[in-house]
Design a protein around this motif. Structure first.
Motif, PDB file in Angstrom:
ATOM      1  N   PRO A  27       0.827  -1.210   0.000  1.00  0.00           N
ATOM      2  CA  PRO A  27       0.000   0.000   0.000  1.00  0.00           C
ATOM      3  C   PRO A  27       0.859   1.257   0.000  1.00  0.00           C
ATOM      4  O   PRO A  27       1.952   1.278   0.565  1.00  0.00           O
ATOM      5  N   THR A  28       0.346   2.309  -0.625  1.00  0.00           N
ATOM      6  CA  THR A  28       1.136   3.517  -0.836  1.00  0.00           C
ATOM      7  C   THR A  28       0.899   4.545   0.270  1.00  0.00           C
ATOM      8  O   THR A  28       0.594   5.711   0.008  1.00  0.00           O
ATOM      9  N   TRP A  29       1.039   4.101   1.511  1.00  0.00           N
ATOM     10  CA  TRP A  29       0.984   5.023   2.640  1.00  0.00           C
ATOM     11  C   TRP A  29       2.363   5.625   2.874  1.00  0.00           C
ATOM     12  O   TRP A  29       3.391   5.036   2.533  1.00  0.00           O
ATOM     13  N   SER A  30       2.387   6.794   3.499  1.00  0.00           N
ATOM     14  CA  SER A  30       3.670   7.471   3.740  1.00  0.00           C
ATOM     15  C   SER A  30       4.592   6.628   4.607  1.00  0.00           C
ATOM     16  O   SER A  30       5.798   6.543   4.350  1.00  0.00           O
ATOM     17  N   ALA A  31       4.065   6.005   5.651  1.00  0.00           N
ATOM     18  CA  ALA A  31       4.906   5.203   6.541  1.00  0.00           C
ATOM     19  C   ALA A  31       5.561   4.053   5.791  1.00  0.00           C
ATOM     20  O   ALA A  31       6.734   3.729   6.022  1.00  0.00           O
ATOM     21  N   THR A  32       4.818   3.442   4.877  1.00  0.00           N
ATOM     22  CA  THR A  32       5.366   2.342   4.081  1.00  0.00           C
ATOM     23  C   THR A  32       6.438   2.845   3.127  1.00  0.00           C
ATOM     24  O   THR A  32       7.517   2.245   3.004  1.00  0.00           O
ATOM     25  N   GLY A  33       6.154   3.960   2.444  1.00  0.00           N
ATOM     26  CA  GLY A  33       7.102   4.484   1.473  1.00  0.00           C
ATOM     27  C   GLY A  33       8.388   4.983   2.093  1.00  0.00           C
ATOM     28  O   GLY A  33       9.486   4.645   1.635  1.00  0.00           O
ATOM     29  N   TRP A  34       8.282   5.784   3.159  1.00  0.00           N
ATOM     30  CA  TRP A  34       9.495   6.274   3.811  1.00  0.00           C
ATOM     31  C   TRP A  34      10.299   5.133   4.417  1.00  0.00           C
ATOM     32  O   TRP A  34      11.537   5.154   4.408  1.00  0.00           O
ATOM     33  N   SER A  35       9.616   4.123   4.933  1.00  0.00           N
ATOM     34  CA  SER A  35      10.332   2.972   5.500  1.00  0.00           C
ATOM     35  C   SER A  35      11.134   2.255   4.430  1.00  0.00           C
ATOM     36  O   SER A  35      12.303   1.905   4.633  1.00  0.00           O
ATOM     37  N   GLY A  36      10.528   2.016   3.263  1.00  0.00           N
ATOM     38  CA  GLY A  36      11.257   1.373   2.180  1.00  0.00           C
ATOM     39  C   GLY A  36      12.408   2.212   1.675  1.00  0.00           C
ATOM     40  O   GLY A  36      13.496   1.705   1.378  1.00  0.00           O
ATOM     41  N   MET A  37      12.185   3.533   1.570  1.00  0.00           N
ATOM     42  CA  MET A  37      13.216   4.432   1.077  1.00  0.00           C
ATOM     43  C   MET A  37      14.430   4.468   2.004  1.00  0.00           C
ATOM     44  O   MET A  37      15.581   4.481   1.549  1.00  0.00           O
ATOM     45  N   LEU A  38      14.187   4.486   3.314  1.00  0.00           N
ATOM     46  CA  LEU A  38      15.271   4.676   4.272  1.00  0.00           C
ATOM     47  C   LEU A  38      15.933   3.377   4.714  1.00  0.00           C
ATOM     48  O   LEU A  38      17.112   3.374   5.066  1.00  0.00           O
TER      49      LEU A  38
END
Length: 614
Positions: A65-76
């Motif tokens: 899912p494209t939630w901010s918590a998911t995206g920032w976690s994957g990015m960092l």
């Protein structure tokens, strides 16, 4: 062999250019919820200038899912939600102890580096970033900019991470659209902040002796209604890896198209088809399998089944289903009577063909694809047997009595008893299956749905397991259309940001870390540095050079040839020295500004030097 040699040479030059006598540093800028097509529509001079010396990937992907918590976690962290555990903004299930962020890994490797994290959305610091020297949470993007400028001006950062949030705020108010003026305004304001940050960077007293990489990326895209779902507009991201020695390179997805004449099978509401022999489709508890099909929707509501072997009344019931979903979307579900998995796909545009595929790796992941692009994935270890004693059915669920009907067309329905790899799915999605297919022996059935008449769908596989049609198929003969597949295989995923940051900062990535991303620049390789060295026996002057330079070969013997490559390893030109035992003038007037690698070969030894065209 050639590719390995070029990568080695590139690796050598990145090290010799940037680690010897220079000070590697990192500025990482995150823009929450920024769509690339909107960024290109907006006026963004600062980001445009960065791209002139950058590897810019305009079609990267994040995950559903494209939630901010998911995206920032994957990015960092450099891993997907299947490892870091975050699938919603509550951060429930987070596993940062095992999969920490890249800043924490840099701190663990070299604690004397000065690291900073300045964010508007505070959960990035309070939840994701585990170890950083200075953590700053602020209440506005303006404050993010001001703090970043202060750090660059007054302090000595080695790693500075900043995260802006107002573009995402504007998307929620105005829509995440390149036509939404409020959204574009927020992007332009953020670009102005980035311009001030870059000015502070370039005005540092020691900037000429520092070696800064600038990364810019986003955690997700969006649609008019927001984000969180699995549409391509929500999953698309961009990455910019900028350094003064990089020639501007832009990477985008490849579109594979196929156009032809075919017979179209439009299933009327209430019509369904089922193979005569059901035994090949009993996959039990352990059998891997893949389903793929082309579908064109006309009219539907709620969640009618495209293909299924389960009672679709409950998602946890045994079996699987690929179905439509309210709002013109699609989804995949699998259950074993107790547990279930679901992935929501993108928008099924009425009257347009879409390729949907799902692979089921029973001791790995369920992975969903839409038009060639990965939508999302989920671990399958909790899913047991999926056999419910119901038949495999096209255009209905396994009971054949599900109350919601679908009015649409199908083409090239394929079922495999194996996990088909992404690159294979993409390559073969819109072309006929032949014995050249790497999984040809795994093909259980291929209903092309192009019969043109009658009440059967012929199976073109070697099994000839035809489907019997119940109801009415509207055969549309001699149709012409274009079938598009998007190839993202050579483009970054959001997890690549962390790996590129670690590689730039010379942090050795350990296999036991089990990271999912890849480094887009060559990492430090001390074993290679020790094996080769820059020798004074081959000198270039001036360097940086204008339209030509002079090379001194007097101490290198009889040079047979000289080759020039750009920094990515792409061969540019071959030259012969005009004086292979002394000074030779080399014309580079035809080259663009940037970093190049010159390799000289005397038949016994190879020497490599960096040349900068100014």
């Amino acid at each position: 062999m050639i590719r390995i040699l070029l990568i080695t040479l590139i690796s050598f030059y990145w090290q010799c250019s940037f680690t010897q006598g220079s000070d590697r540093k990192l500025l990482f800028i995150g823009m929450d919820g920024c769509r690339w097509d909107a960024l290109e529509t907006a006026a963004t001079p600062a980001l445009d200038e960065l791209q002139s010396h950058a590897i810019t990937n305009i079609d990267g992907l994040t995950e559903y899912p494209t939630w901010s918590a998911t995206g920032w976690s994957g990015m960092l962290t450099g891993v997907w939600h299947t490892k870091h555990g975050v699938t919603e903004n509550s951060f429930t299930g987070a596993n940062y102890a095992k999969y920490p962020d890249f800043i924490s890994r840099i701190e663990a490797y070299q604690s004397d580096l000065n690291t900073y994290s300045v964010v508007h959305w505070s959960p990035i610091n309070t939840n994701i970033v585990q170890s950083v020297d200075t953590e700053v949470n602020v209440s506005s993007d303006l404050a993010v900019k001001e703090e970043a400028v202060r750090i660059l001006t007054d302090l000595d950062p080695d790693v500075l991470f900043v995260a802006f949030d107002d573009v995402d705020h504007a998307g929620h108010v105005h829509g995440f659209l390149p036509t939404a003026s409020g959204y574009l305004d927020a992007i332009e304001i953020t670009d102005g902040y980035i311009s001030e940050i870059l000015s502070a960077l370039h005005n540092r007293p020691g900037y000429a002796h520092e070696d800064w990489l600038v990364i810019v990326s986003t955690d997700h895209g969006g649609i008019s209604a927001g984000h969180g779902g699995g549409t391509l507009e929500e999953r698309s991201i961009f990455t910019i890896f900028s350094h003064p020695d990089i020639n501007g390179i832009r990477n985008s997805r490849t579109i594979r198209t196929s156009t032809g004449i075919f017979n179209e099978a439009q299933f009327q509401p209430g019509t369904f088809a089922s193979p005569i022999d059901q035994s090949p489709f009993l996959f039990g508890e352990n059998q891997d399998f893949t389903r793929e099909l082309w579908v064109k929707a006309w009219v539907y509501s709620e969640d009618p089944a495209f293909i299924s072997n389960k009672d679709w009344d409950r998602g946890y019931y045994k079996g699987f289903v690929i179905s439509a979903q309210s709002g013109q979307y699609w989804k995949v579900n699998i259950g074993d009577g107790t547990d279930r998995l679901d992935i929501q796909g993108g928008f099924i545009e009425p009257g347009k063909w879409h390729h949907l595929a799902v692979s089921f790796d029973r001791d790995g992941w369920m992975t969903a694809y839409e038009d060639g692009a990965v939508v999302g994935f989920a671990p399958m270890e909790k899913i047991g047997t999926i056999d419910a004693g119901l038949p495999l059915v096209i255009n209905q669920d396994g009971t054949t009595t599900y109350a919601i009907d679908f009015d649409g067309s199908y083409k090239d329905i394929r079922i495999w008893n194996a996990v088909i790899a992404e690159n294979t799915l993409v390559r073969w999605a819109n072309v006929p299956i032949t014995p050249d297919h790497p999984n040809y022996h795994n093909l259980l059935a291929n209903w092309k749905c192009s019969d043109g008449t009658g009440n059967q769908l012929k199976d073109s596989s070697v099994h000839a397991n035809h489907c019997q049609v119940t109801g009415s198929v509207n055969w549309k003969t001699n149709q012409s259309d274009t079938f598009r597949i998007f190839d993202y295989s050579e483009l970054p995923r959001i997890t690549d940001n962390a790996l590129t940051a670690l590689g730039w900062m010379c942090v050795p990535v350990q296999s036991v870390w089990d990271l999912d991303g890849k480094n887009w620049l060559e990492a430090c390789d001390q074993t290679f540095v020790n094996h080769y060295s820059v020798s004074s026996s081959m000198t270039i002057f001036p360097n940086p050079a204008g339209d030509d330079f002079t090379i001194d070969l007097s101490d290198f013997g009889d040079v047979k040839q000289m080759l020039i490559y750009d920094f990515t390893g792409r061969f540019i030109k071959r030259m012969m020295p005009d004086n292979n035992s002394g000074l030779s003038k080399i014309d580079i007037s035809d080259l663009h500004k940037g970093l190049y690698l010159l390799k000289a070969d005397n038949g016994e030894n190879v020497k490599v030097v960096k040349v900068v065209k100014k």
